[in-house]
Design a protein around this motif. Structure first.
Motif, PDB file in Angstrom:
ATOM      1  N   VAL A  42       0.833  -1.219   0.000  1.00 45.92           N
ATOM      2  CA  VAL A  42       0.000   0.000   0.000  1.00 45.92           C
ATOM      3  C   VAL A  42       0.856   1.252   0.000  1.00 45.92           C
ATOM      4  CG1 VAL A  42      -1.710   1.294   1.322  1.00 45.92           C
ATOM      5  CG2 VAL A  42      -1.925  -1.188   1.104  1.00 45.92           C
ATOM      6  N   THR A  43       1.936   1.242   0.797  1.00 44.95           N
ATOM      7  CA  THR A  43       2.769   2.448   0.884  1.00 44.95           C
ATOM      8  C   THR A  43       3.433   2.759  -0.445  1.00 44.95           C
ATOM      9  OG1 THR A  43       3.186   2.037   3.225  1.00 44.95           O
ATOM     10  CG2 THR A  43       4.706   3.493   2.077  1.00 44.95           C
ATOM     11  N   VAL A  44       4.127   1.777  -1.003  1.00 47.40           N
ATOM     12  CA  VAL A  44       4.852   2.017  -2.261  1.00 47.40           C
ATOM     13  C   VAL A  44       3.860   2.234  -3.407  1.00 47.40           C
ATOM     14  CG1 VAL A  44       6.539   1.063  -3.868  1.00 47.40           C
ATOM     15  CG2 VAL A  44       6.779   0.643  -1.413  1.00 47.40           C
ATOM     16  N   GLY A  45       2.735   1.482  -3.388  1.00 43.95           N
ATOM     17  CA  GLY A  45       1.737   1.677  -4.437  1.00 43.95           C
ATOM     18  C   GLY A  45       1.100   3.051  -4.392  1.00 43.95           C
ATOM     19  N   ALA A  90       1.304   6.009  -7.164  1.00 44.26           N
ATOM     20  CA  ALA A  90       0.103   6.624  -7.748  1.00 44.26           C
ATOM     21  C   ALA A  90       0.114   8.127  -7.571  1.00 44.26           C
ATOM     22  CB  ALA A  90      -1.132   6.009  -7.097  1.00 44.26           C
ATOM     23  N   ILE A  91       0.565   8.595  -6.420  1.00 38.89           N
ATOM     24  CA  ILE A  91       0.620  10.048  -6.189  1.00 38.89           C
ATOM     25  C   ILE A  91       1.610  10.704  -7.139  1.00 38.89           C
ATOM     26  CG2 ILE A  91       1.315  11.796  -4.511  1.00 38.89           C
ATOM     27  CD1 ILE A  91       0.157   9.983  -2.328  1.00 38.89           C
ATOM     28  N   MET A 113      -5.661  14.702   1.372  1.00 38.96           N
ATOM     29  CA  MET A 113      -5.449  14.408   2.792  1.00 38.96           C
ATOM     30  C   MET A 113      -5.652  12.933   3.085  1.00 38.96           C
ATOM     31  SD  MET A 113      -4.542  15.523   5.683  1.00 38.96           S
ATOM     32  CE  MET A 113      -4.536  17.281   5.293  1.00 38.96           C
ATOM     33  N   LEU A 114      -6.666  12.333   2.456  1.00 34.53           N
ATOM     34  CA  LEU A 114      -6.907  10.907   2.677  1.00 34.53           C
ATOM     35  C   LEU A 114      -5.743  10.060   2.174  1.00 34.53           C
ATOM     36  CD1 LEU A 114      -8.857   8.716   3.626  1.00 34.53           C
ATOM     37  CD2 LEU A 114      -9.892   8.732   1.348  1.00 34.53           C
ATOM     38  N   ASP A 115      -5.141  10.479   1.067  1.00 34.99           N
ATOM     39  CA  ASP A 115      -3.993   9.738   0.538  1.00 34.99           C
ATOM     40  C   ASP A 115      -2.831   9.765   1.528  1.00 34.99           C
ATOM     41  OD1 ASP A 115      -5.492   9.300  -1.729  1.00 34.99           O
ATOM     42  OD2 ASP A 115      -4.642  11.023  -2.800  1.00 34.99           O
ATOM     43  N   GLN A 128       7.844  -4.125 -20.523  1.00 33.93           N
ATOM     44  CA  GLN A 128       6.673  -3.587 -21.205  1.00 33.93           C
ATOM     45  C   GLN A 128       6.376  -2.143 -20.831  1.00 33.93           C
ATOM     46  OE1 GLN A 128       3.384  -6.214 -20.495  1.00 33.93           O
ATOM     47  NE2 GLN A 128       4.351  -7.956 -21.566  1.00 33.93           N
ATOM     48  N   GLY A 129       6.963  -1.661 -19.751  1.00 27.83           N
ATOM     49  CA  GLY A 129       6.683  -0.301 -19.319  1.00 27.83           C
ATOM     50  C   GLY A 129       6.266  -0.269 -17.857  1.00 27.83           C
ATOM     51  N   THR A 130       6.861   0.620 -17.113  1.00 24.61           N
ATOM     52  CA  THR A 130       6.587   0.694 -15.677  1.00 24.61           C
ATOM     53  C   THR A 130       5.236   1.339 -15.424  1.00 24.61           C
ATOM     54  OG1 THR A 130       7.728   2.815 -15.541  1.00 24.61           O
ATOM     55  CG2 THR A 130       9.042   0.819 -15.137  1.00 24.61           C
ATOM     56  N   THR A 131       4.658   0.950 -14.287  1.00 21.30           N
ATOM     57  CA  THR A 131       3.388   1.501 -13.826  1.00 21.30           C
ATOM     58  C   THR A 131       3.538   1.960 -12.369  1.00 21.30           C
ATOM     59  OG1 THR A 131       2.612  -0.666 -13.062  1.00 21.30           O
ATOM     60  CG2 THR A 131       2.133  -0.064 -15.357  1.00 21.30           C
ATOM     61  N   ALA A 132       2.437   2.343 -11.777  1.00 25.59           N
ATOM     62  CA  ALA A 132       2.463   2.792 -10.384  1.00 25.59           C
ATOM     63  C   ALA A 132       2.717   1.640  -9.429  1.00 25.59           C
ATOM     64  CB  ALA A 132       1.140   3.479 -10.033  1.00 25.59           C
TER      65      ALA A 132
END
Length: 294
Positions: free
Chosen positions: A58-61, A65-66, A74-76, A167-171
């Motif tokens: 969750v932290t790294v994801g 994403a941010i 704030m919730l993020d 293939q390409g990096t994502t979040a």
């Protein structure tokens, strides 16, 4: 109440083998293994791994994403902070379990090897087979199962990371990499603790007598020896002589004993009647003892 990473019963055995007596080493190994293989340690490790897994993902994801979106609410931030605290707590517990478990398993392996190094026990082929049955014990089998699952999680994370790099990096690329490292580290660490003890137990076999070399040749006297000059030596000397294949040397006679024997021989020869045989018919032994040669 704080959790005891090592029990007080195993504290005297943690520094290492202080005795090579088979009974004492078996007792130390039993205490150390019981401490390292507690069900509470296994359950705490599984819970810490799950907490670290979810917290890191969750932290790294969320951070990825941010960064991809370019803004954070704030919730993020709250979710990131909670997940980070959960991941840190899980990692701390895993590190403490790994450190204490490594001390316990290394000490147990050293106690297992102590009588073999000192010659009190000798390894055989059957010991290797008997040691492998340890893997079927419930406490050991549960650890091997969770270690295998952790390795599978690690391999999956590494595979996803490699795919994203092609293939390409994502979040979620960073999250997959973190999960892969965590799974491989936890799986290898838990399996290493089990294999360390099993490898040491592979040398387990029957006890060897105190006189090891002579007992292997079946020449070390176990009963009381007959009254002789060789039996007057201490048991350790007799055992060493038996193992080397040479008999203990007889002590040299004292000068007083030798002179007494010479005087008695001369007195007996002087009391013998002279022989009537001619010198030609008398051998060297006959001339010495005064008896004609046959």
């Amino acid at each position: 109440m704080s959790y005891a990473w090592t029990s007080p019963a195993s504290a005297p055995y943690l520094p290492g083998p202080a005795s090579t007596d088979p009974a004492e080493t078996d007792r130390a190994v039993a205490v150390l293994r019981a401490d390292a293989e507690r069900w509470s340690r296994w359950g705490l490790g599984v819970g810490a791994f799950a907490a670290a897994l979810v917290g890191l993902f969750v932290t790294v994801g969320m951070v990825g994403a941010i960064v991809e979106v370019g803004r954070a609410g704030m919730l993020d931030l709250v979710v990131v902070l909670v997940a980070l605290a959960l991941a840190l707590a899980g990692l701390t517990v895993l590190l403490l379990l790994a450190r204490s478990g490594r001390r316990l398993t290394r000490a147990a392996a050293a106690w297992v090897r102590a009588p073999y190094v000192a010659g009190r026990r000798s390894p055989d082929a059957a010991g290797w087979v008997r040691a492998r049955t340890v893997n079927l014990e419930p406490r050991v089998l549960a650890r091997l199962t969770t270690a295998s699952l952790a390795l599978l999680v690690g391999v999956a994370g590494v595979a996803l990371t490699a795919r994203d790099l092609v293939q390409g990096t994502t979040a979620l690329t960073g999250a997959a990499a973190a999960i892969g490292v965590l799974g491989l580290a936890c799986g290898c660490g838990q399996a290493a603790g089990v294999l360390r003890v099993v490898a040491a137990l592979a040398r387990r076999t029957r006890s060897r007598p105190a006189c090891a070399a002579a007992a292997s040749l079946r020449r070390c006297p176990s009963a009381s020896p007959p009254p002789s000059t060789a039996s007057s030596a201490p048991p350790s000397t007799r055992c060493v002589a038996a193992s080397s294949g040479t008999a203990p040397s007889r002590p040299a006679p004292s000068p007083a004993t030798a002179s007494g024997r010479w005087a008695r021989a001369r007195a007996s020869r002087s009391r013998r009647p002279p022989s009537s045989a001619s010198p030609a018919s008398t051998s060297a032994a006959g001339r010495w003892w005064g008896a004609p040669a046959r």
